[in-house]
Motif scaffolding. Structure first.
Motif, PDB file in Angstrom:
ATOM      1  N   ARG A 110       0.837  -1.218   0.000  1.00 32.44           N
ATOM      2  CA  ARG A 110       0.000   0.000   0.000  1.00 32.44           C
ATOM      3  C   ARG A 110       0.865   1.259   0.000  1.00 32.44           C
ATOM      4  O   ARG A 110       0.559   2.238  -0.682  1.00 32.44           O
ATOM      5  CB  ARG A 110      -0.935  -0.015   1.199  1.00 32.44           C
ATOM      6  CG  ARG A 110      -2.102  -0.955   1.009  1.00 32.44           C
ATOM      7  CD  ARG A 110      -3.131  -0.825   2.136  1.00 32.44           C
ATOM      8  NE  ARG A 110      -4.192  -1.766   1.916  1.00 32.44           N
ATOM      9  CZ  ARG A 110      -4.302  -2.946   2.533  1.00 32.44           C
ATOM     10  NH1 ARG A 110      -3.391  -3.309   3.414  1.00 32.44           N
ATOM     11  NH2 ARG A 110      -5.294  -3.750   2.268  1.00 32.44           N
ATOM     12  N   GLU A 114       0.926   4.097  -2.909  1.00 29.50           N
ATOM     13  CA  GLU A 114       0.728   5.514  -2.608  1.00 29.50           C
ATOM     14  C   GLU A 114       1.849   6.357  -3.199  1.00 29.50           C
ATOM     15  O   GLU A 114       1.605   7.422  -3.768  1.00 29.50           O
ATOM     16  CB  GLU A 114       0.637   5.719  -1.090  1.00 29.50           C
ATOM     17  CG  GLU A 114       0.324   7.144  -0.696  1.00 29.50           C
ATOM     18  CD  GLU A 114      -0.988   7.653  -1.263  1.00 29.50           C
ATOM     19  OE1 GLU A 114      -1.055   8.865  -1.596  1.00 29.50           O
ATOM     20  OE2 GLU A 114      -1.947   6.866  -1.393  1.00 29.50           O
ATOM     21  N   ARG A 118       1.502   9.373  -6.253  1.00 34.84           N
ATOM     22  CA  ARG A 118       1.873  10.780  -6.063  1.00 34.84           C
ATOM     23  C   ARG A 118       2.514  11.297  -7.341  1.00 34.84           C
ATOM     24  O   ARG A 118       3.333  10.614  -7.957  1.00 34.84           O
ATOM     25  CB  ARG A 118       2.877  10.910  -4.924  1.00 34.84           C
ATOM     26  CG  ARG A 118       2.228  10.942  -3.585  1.00 34.84           C
ATOM     27  CD  ARG A 118       3.264  11.324  -2.525  1.00 34.84           C
ATOM     28  NE  ARG A 118       3.034  10.458  -1.394  1.00 34.84           N
ATOM     29  CZ  ARG A 118       3.942   9.762  -0.749  1.00 34.84           C
ATOM     30  NH1 ARG A 118       5.202   9.836  -1.099  1.00 34.84           N
ATOM     31  NH2 ARG A 118       3.617   9.005   0.253  1.00 34.84           N
TER      32      ARG A 118
END
Length: 131
Positions: A110, A114, A118
């Motif tokens: 995870r 993430e 970005r």
């Protein structure tokens, strides 16, 4: 999954017995009488019918179909031996002793997702007049 002699192990035969017994799934073994190299599972026509009916009657089951698509994309045509080598690159997998559960990598996965989501540094800054 449990760490076994040659990698992760989960008794799929137990989980698939109901489907096989109902004529929804077939299993074929490859190898010799003394050494099965590979098990191949096939969703039969009645199984496809049941799966379509389940999704039509309970659309929430589409989630599982979507997950299968993601797994196939991730595997990218690689076979079990190639995927097993990649698994051994994960600390949780490589350090598990035989008979122990292999630790979850979900937190690291995870976090990595993430980071990938970005935008790259500087992409969000305003462009100048000529930019």
């Amino acid at each position: 999954m449990l760490r076994h002699h040659f990698g992760a192990y989960e008794p799929l035969d137990d989980a698939l017995a109901v489907l096989r017994g109902s004529g929804l799934v077939a299993r074929r073994r490859r190898g010799t009488v003394n050494r099965v190299r590979q098990h191949d599972y096939f969703l039969l026509t009645p199984g496809r019918t049941v799966a379509r009916e389940m999704i039509r009657e309970a659309p929430a089951f589409q989630y599982y179909l979507d997950r299968v698509g993601l797994v196939l994309d991730l595997a990218d045509g690689r076979g079990g031996s190639q995927l097993k080598k990649q698994q051994y690159l994960q600390r949780e997998y490589a350090e598990a002793t035989r008979g122990d559960r292999i630790g979850s990598v979900s937190a690291r996965a995870r976090a990595r997702l993430e980071r990938l989501r970005r935008p790259a540094e500087g992409e969000d800054t305003e462009k100048g007049e000529h930019g």
